[in-house]
Motif scaffolding. Sequence first.
Motif, PDB file in Angstrom:
ATOM      1  N   ASP A 524       0.851  -1.190   0.000  1.00  0.00           N
ATOM      2  CA  ASP A 524       0.000   0.000   0.000  1.00  0.00           C
ATOM      3  C   ASP A 524       0.889   1.243   0.000  1.00  0.00           C
ATOM      4  N   THR A 544      -7.266   0.222  -8.433  1.00  0.00           N
ATOM      5  CA  THR A 544      -6.852  -0.189  -7.089  1.00  0.00           C
ATOM      6  C   THR A 544      -5.436  -0.742  -7.069  1.00  0.00           C
ATOM      7  N   SER A 545      -4.941  -1.218  -8.215  1.00  0.00           N
ATOM      8  CA  SER A 545      -3.580  -1.757  -8.291  1.00  0.00           C
ATOM      9  C   SER A 545      -2.839  -1.041  -9.413  1.00  0.00           C
ATOM     10  N   THR A 600      -1.087  -0.260  -4.058  1.00  0.00           N
ATOM     11  CA  THR A 600      -2.525  -0.215  -3.775  1.00  0.00           C
ATOM     12  C   THR A 600      -2.819   0.938  -2.827  1.00  0.00           C
ATOM     13  N   HIS A 602      -5.017   0.816  -0.280  1.00  0.00           N
ATOM     14  CA  HIS A 602      -5.281   0.327   1.071  1.00  0.00           C
ATOM     15  C   HIS A 602      -4.696  -1.067   1.256  1.00  0.00           C
ATOM     16  N   LYS A 604      -6.107  -3.606   2.513  1.00  0.00           N
ATOM     17  CA  LYS A 604      -7.082  -4.652   2.203  1.00  0.00           C
ATOM     18  C   LYS A 604      -7.164  -4.954   0.707  1.00  0.00           C
ATOM     19  N   ASP A 605      -6.483  -4.151  -0.120  1.00  0.00           N
ATOM     20  CA  ASP A 605      -6.475  -4.390  -1.565  1.00  0.00           C
ATOM     21  C   ASP A 605      -5.290  -5.251  -2.006  1.00  0.00           C
ATOM     22  N   ASP A 607      -4.887  -8.424  -1.880  1.00  0.00           N
ATOM     23  CA  ASP A 607      -5.291  -9.745  -2.376  1.00  0.00           C
ATOM     24  C   ASP A 607      -4.682 -10.888  -1.581  1.00  0.00           C
TER      25      ASP A 607
END
Length: 785
Positions: A524, A544-545, A600, A602, A604-605, A607
Amino acid sequence: MSNFLNLKSFFKFLGRNKAYTAIDLFGLSVSLMFVILIATYVTSELTTDRYHENVDRTFVLTDGEYVGSAWQIGYRLEERYPEIEKVCHVMTRVWDKTPLRKGDANMTANLMLADSMFFDFFSFPLVVGDKHTALSARNSAVISQSFANRYFADEDPMGKTIRINDKLSLTVNGIMKDISNSVIPNEDILFRIENIHLLAGDEGMFGNYNSYGATNVFVMEREGADITARSADIREYFATFLKSYEVNKSKDVYFVPLKKLYFWEQNSPWGMYTIERGNWQFVMILMSVGLLILIFAIINYVNLTVAQTGFRAKEMATRRLLGSSRKELFSRLIMESTLMTAASFLFGLLLAFLFAPYAGDLLGRKIDLPGMFTPLNALIVLLMIALTGFISGLLPAIVISNAKPIEVVRGTFRKQTKMVFSKFFIVFQNTITICLIAASLTMFLQVKYMIKAPLGYKTANIIDINGMELPDDQTCFTLMNELGQLASVNRVGAGLGTPFNMGMNYTARYADGKTISYQMIRCDKPFADILGFQFLRDNHVAGTSKYFISESAIRALEMKEDATNVDLSGWGTHPLAGIVKDFQLRNILQKNSPMIIILTDHAKDLDDKPWNILVEVSGDPYAARQEVAGTFKRVTGMDFTGKFMDEQVEESFAVQSRTLTIVMIFAAIAVLISLLGLLAMSTYFIQQRAAEIAVRKVFGSTNGQVLVRLVKAFLTYVAVAFIIAIPLIWHFMNGWLTGYSYRIVLSPWIYVAAGLFCLIISFITVFIQSYQAAISNPIDSIKDN
């Protein structure tokens, strides 16, 4: 026999010369202590894995570049080549720090996966259980003694269940003594490798020979067969189904004997962390320095004994006049030297037991002194004592036994022996001492230079927490949130890999035949900001990526500076988010690879559960670490294992730092032994020149002139040693430095510092005796002579 029955005079001599006795015993005892500890360590290193029953028929499959292959390759070899009797796949360190739960407590375990015939290849003893059936069932497990004590405490582990995850539970079917003296690391839980998919989740991760390099493939050849002769044919066979050989990345097939694997030099860093590895150079350095210390002690004994010849000669002359032959006197002196060596060995052995734990910590390996007590080793020790005693006493015995009684009576023998033999030994000792001091300085400067080398990313005040130890994603995110609330914490970031652990390797194969091996870090934005990655270009790509690549990746792909997409072959084509300035992987010695940074917004992104949680702290680093550790313990219920990143970098130079410490210790011992010898020699030398000093003072020499003359006599030997040491230092240390691409310049100040240090210490050592001799009453000296 009379020599053995008439040692009373020798003991009287030792009693009258307490300083001589103490210096001799101390020098030999300390030296032999080091010899004992070094011999134990070196023997353990050189006998690694040689105790296995089938070691002569066991090999590990390699491509010549690095240890490691793929799961299931061994089965195909076993089917195709009759020279192979059986195979065993072993996977270690891939699943270290796997989270487990024991009641309400969270803990971790290091997992080792292997085929069921593991104990046919390796003769590791089982404390409980039968090695022939320990892994017979697919869910059977063998645990280490230390893990059994930690996980089950006072319970009987046999038949108990250990839950690894929702899909995999294991039944304890054996307890193994902790592994040592082997390339196989000491792991906590050993179980069948067929369960690999229940750990990995994705069958493709290890199926179809993927994750090449993660598995060590051991093969046992049949009696009388030669599997190495089939290497070329195996290489052609591998090219039909293994990508690494298809694209010619792996060019050869080698079978490294198990008994040579520990010191096998590989050309690539990949795969080197899955087994225990030895350092041949370190072992040789240790042996060489230990031998030097023993030589020092012997020279010290010779120096002191020769200095005492004037005192012992009267006794020996009397024995000659009473009928003793030269041969009898010679054998007596050799026997006395051997007796002194034996006594020193016993003291040295006691010291070795006392310092063994500290030596084990320093060397990174347990020093098993009780394990060295075997009939063969006892015979070797007796022979070593006899040989050391003979060598130590040879020169003094020749000098004293050949003395003519008439020379002793006249007093001329004492003058003849005053420094004839000792000049060379004093110069030799000081030469080696100066060389060791210079080596210590050079190694210290080089190690510090590498540790402090610029890496292109930040390491100071950043704590790296292993997220893979944590039981689940929610615990990771809760921990990150709690840490972010601490006053001593600036930022918290999450990622899959760091520059130090090099993230994940990905090899892209392109249609034109080009192959590029990337290192990949997914993280992140706070993670990237904490590390201080320098983004040279930001294309402001949405999503997001975001895929950034390094300067070296741009060059490897032969891309234009204004490219907007990046082709990663099997990973697809992605919008190019920007370019990251190249940074160093692991440490300054590591060869870099093209980098992919997937950024990313965050945690939580990502994976996946974060592999690494970075915590940037401020203020007192120690206090901040304590605060972070307390929060970690409260949230997870586990002991804190996080480390500062600069500590990780420093620890990556463990071999170099350990070598430096060893050389510094031996340099200190060499200085001490040399100076003890110089102290004793200067004392006896001044005693022998007492009459000369008195005459000079009678004829007008001042105390200062006498003092300068005496001190100058000894410091001249140090100066000669310094001149001899200069080319030796340059040759050996310049050769050592050439092994590093990133290295210091061998400064002349290193020579000067080493020489001055030895000169100053030598001056202090001889000054007191010289001063006392210079101010003594000449009448007393003339009367005594």
